[in-house]
Design a protein around this motif. Structure first.
Motif, PDB file in Angstrom:
ATOM      1  N   HIS A   1      -8.954  -1.790  -3.704  1.00 51.76           N
ATOM      2  CA  HIS A   1      -7.518  -1.605  -3.967  1.00 51.76           C
ATOM      3  C   HIS A   1      -6.963  -2.719  -4.934  1.00 51.76           C
ATOM      4  O   HIS A   1      -5.996  -2.583  -5.703  1.00 51.76           O
ATOM      5  CB  HIS A   1      -6.522  -1.988  -2.670  1.00 51.76           C
ATOM      6  CG  HIS A   1      -6.574  -0.615  -1.826  1.00 51.76           C
ATOM      7  ND1 HIS A   1      -5.716  -0.645  -0.576  1.00 51.76           N
ATOM      8  CD2 HIS A   1      -6.941   0.590  -2.036  1.00 51.76           C
ATOM      9  CE1 HIS A   1      -6.118   0.844  -0.155  1.00 51.76           C
ATOM     10  NE2 HIS A   1      -6.693   1.722  -1.057  1.00 51.76           N
TER      11      HIS A   1
ATOM     12  N   LYS B   1     -11.294  -0.089   0.645  1.00 53.81           N
ATOM     13  CA  LYS B   1      -9.796  -0.976   0.974  1.00 53.81           C
ATOM     14  C   LYS B   1      -9.891  -2.260  -0.120  1.00 53.81           C
ATOM     15  O   LYS B   1      -8.739  -2.518  -0.794  1.00 53.81           O
ATOM     16  CB  LYS B   1      -9.907  -1.147   2.243  1.00 53.81           C
ATOM     17  CG  LYS B   1      -9.529  -0.357   3.391  1.00 53.81           C
ATOM     18  CD  LYS B   1      -8.135   0.543   3.007  1.00 53.81           C
ATOM     19  CE  LYS B   1      -7.869   1.743   3.980  1.00 53.81           C
ATOM     20  NZ  LYS B   1      -7.697   1.222   5.348  1.00 53.81           N
ATOM     21  N   LEU B   2     -10.987  -2.912  -0.213  1.00 57.12           N
ATOM     22  CA  LEU B   2     -11.079  -4.049  -0.877  1.00 57.12           C
ATOM     23  C   LEU B   2     -11.000  -3.930  -2.334  1.00 57.12           C
ATOM     24  O   LEU B   2     -10.240  -4.467  -3.195  1.00 57.12           O
ATOM     25  CB  LEU B   2     -12.345  -4.886  -0.814  1.00 57.12           C
ATOM     26  CG  LEU B   2     -12.616  -5.540   0.884  1.00 57.12           C
ATOM     27  CD1 LEU B   2     -14.022  -5.984   0.737  1.00 57.12           C
ATOM     28  CD2 LEU B   2     -11.349  -6.328   1.220  1.00 57.12           C
TER      29      LEU B   2
ATOM     30  N   THR C   1       0.922  -1.220   0.082  1.00 61.29           N
ATOM     31  CA  THR C   1      -0.080   0.170  -0.079  1.00 61.29           C
ATOM     32  C   THR C   1       0.914   1.302  -0.005  1.00 61.29           C
ATOM     33  O   THR C   1       2.072   1.308  -0.506  1.00 61.29           O
ATOM     34  CB  THR C   1      -1.020  -0.070   1.078  1.00 61.29           C
ATOM     35  OG1 THR C   1      -0.255  -0.196   2.365  1.00 61.29           O
ATOM     36  CG2 THR C   1      -2.007  -1.118   0.948  1.00 61.29           C
TER      37      THR C   1
ATOM     38  N   GLU D   1      -5.685  -6.041   0.869  1.00 62.15           N
ATOM     39  CA  GLU D   1      -5.932  -4.737   0.492  1.00 62.15           C
ATOM     40  C   GLU D   1      -4.780  -4.116  -0.373  1.00 62.15           C
ATOM     41  O   GLU D   1      -4.569  -2.837  -0.383  1.00 62.15           O
ATOM     42  CB  GLU D   1      -6.071  -3.951   1.803  1.00 62.15           C
ATOM     43  CG  GLU D   1      -7.448  -4.396   2.674  1.00 62.15           C
ATOM     44  CD  GLU D   1      -7.355  -3.603   3.767  1.00 62.15           C
ATOM     45  OE1 GLU D   1      -6.741  -2.879   4.080  1.00 62.15           O
ATOM     46  OE2 GLU D   1      -8.570  -3.711   4.705  1.00 62.15           O
TER      47      GLU D   1
END
Length: 401
Positions: free
Chosen positions: A324, A321-322, A217, A267
């Motif tokens: 991503h 988030k998912l 991330t 994520e």
């Protein structure tokens, strides 16, 4: 430069994520600029429900959100009650597209497409929107925010890496001739004080960074290092090149057997392994890189198949988030192509790298159609970076070559 010519049928659903319905009802029109008021309305071209070229749709997505203040997610250090303010008051240039870094790469997307003459029918609209944002007053506001107490780490490294990508893009355009080159020079000059501060912050930070950040991330170091190097090559900043090169080689030259089987995390939008490989091809000559890659990813197939790397799957595109993982597919695509570009033409691994890149990229582009702002506010930038081969275009520089 080679561009992908495939057409993507992006229709009105593509833009629903930036619709007026999502605008904060308490924000009066007087509090928003003309471009925010204009672009939060549905695009008239969508009413006909006709498919448009992907570049046109991506430009519209960015125009719709670079000045869209709400919803907003800020990472903000408050030093007193005086620091409580709306996003557009805190960072008056980059406040749209949900968060600071997405606003930055939304601007980059527009500059990229405008500068490469990929959306000529939208040139005037894009130039007007950017000119309205790149004012001395707005840049001064951004600079003041960065100079606030306890903000030297603001958007480090992801957001500031995208900012340097933005100014690198302007430098490329400014090297040309004509009105766009002159306009790019003006905008680059306006942004120079903020660029100088960000570059100084990076140079102060790099010697202190003891370990690589291998997340998938925003805090990942490998992706940011790659953009830092690309900026340094275009700006001629040898000190930045030397600092990043030394740190990257120290972190990754001895890396072996990167565990691709552990990817992706739930994520991720960046691959921990592939972004390191995409970084290192910027630092090694062809022979060195081919040898290093054999140790880093020894199981790369040589049979040309593309299904050796399972794509990320998003089960709820409304979850910020998912979703991503849609971006992961796009960033994997450009990393795989970058890796292939650094290998000899007869290297048997190239075909599998490129085949997997196509599968990942096409899957990621399908996701840009999402009507949900959780994905639409940023995925178009990732698709544009891959689609226009930004990381491996003719202006990219390898200091080891």
């Amino acid at each position: 430069m080679v561009y992908r010519k495939t057409l993507v049928g992006l229709v009105i659903a593509t833009l629903a994520g930036c619709s007026a319905a999502e605008e904060d009802k308490t924000s009066s029109p007087e509090d928003r600029g003309v471009f925010e008021r204009r672009n939060t309305a549905p695009d008239p071209a969508d009413n006909a429900l006709k498919p448009r070229r992907a570049e046109q749709a991506y430009a519209r997505i960015a125009l719709n959100c670079i000045n869209k203040q709400y919803p907003s997610k800020i990472s903000h250090v408050l030093n007193s009650a005086a620091d409580v303010a709306e996003p557009a008051k805190l960072t008056p240039l980059f406040y749209g597209c949900f968060d600071w870094h997405s606003a930055v790469h939304g601007h980059w997307l527009l500059i990229r497409l405008w500068g490469q003459d990929l959306v000529p029918d939208m040139d005037d609209e894009i130039a007007a929107a950017l000119a309205a944002n790149y004012t001395a007053a707005k840049v001064a506001g951004e600079l003041a925010y960065f100079q606030g107490a306890d903000r030297t780490a603001f958007e480090r490294p992801y957001g500031i890496a995208w900012f340097l990508q933005l100014t690198a893009e302007l430098r490329d355009i400014a090297k040309g001739e004509g009105s766009k080159a002159e306009q790019a020079k003006l905008w680059l000059d306006r942004l120079q004080p903020l660029e100088a501060l960000i570059v100084d912050n990076i140079k102060n930070w790099l010697p202190k960074l003891a370990y690589p950040v291998r997340l998938g991330t925003h805090n990942q170091s490998a992706f940011a290092f790659g953009l830092f190097l690309d900026w340094a090559a275009r700006s001629g900043d040898r000190e930045m090149t030397a600092l990043v090169r030394e740190k990257a080689l120290d972190f990754h030259r001895q890396d072996r057997d990167c565990p691709m089987a552990y990817e992706p995390s739930g994520e991720d939008f960046l691959s921990s392994c592939l972004m390191v490989a995409d970084l290192m091809r910027r630092l090694m000559n062809q022979r060195e890189y081919a040898e290093w890659l054999s140790g880093f990813l020894p199981a790369l197939p040589t049979d040309g198949r593309g299904d050796w790397l399972e794509m990320g799957v998003v089960k709820d595109p409304t979850d910020g988030k998912l979703v991503h993982l849609d971006g992961l597919n796009l960033s994997r695509a450009w990393a795989l192509e970058g890796m292939a570009s650094a290998l000899p033409d007869d290297d048997p691994r190239r075909a599998a790298l490129l085949a997997s890149a196509r599968l990942h990229g096409n899957s990621g582009e399908q996701a840009v159609r999402t009507p949900h702002y959780s994905g639409s506010h940023w995925l178009a930038s990732f698709a544009t970076y891959w689609r226009t081969r930004r990381g491996i275009d003719k202006n990219s520089s390898n200091p080891a070559s």
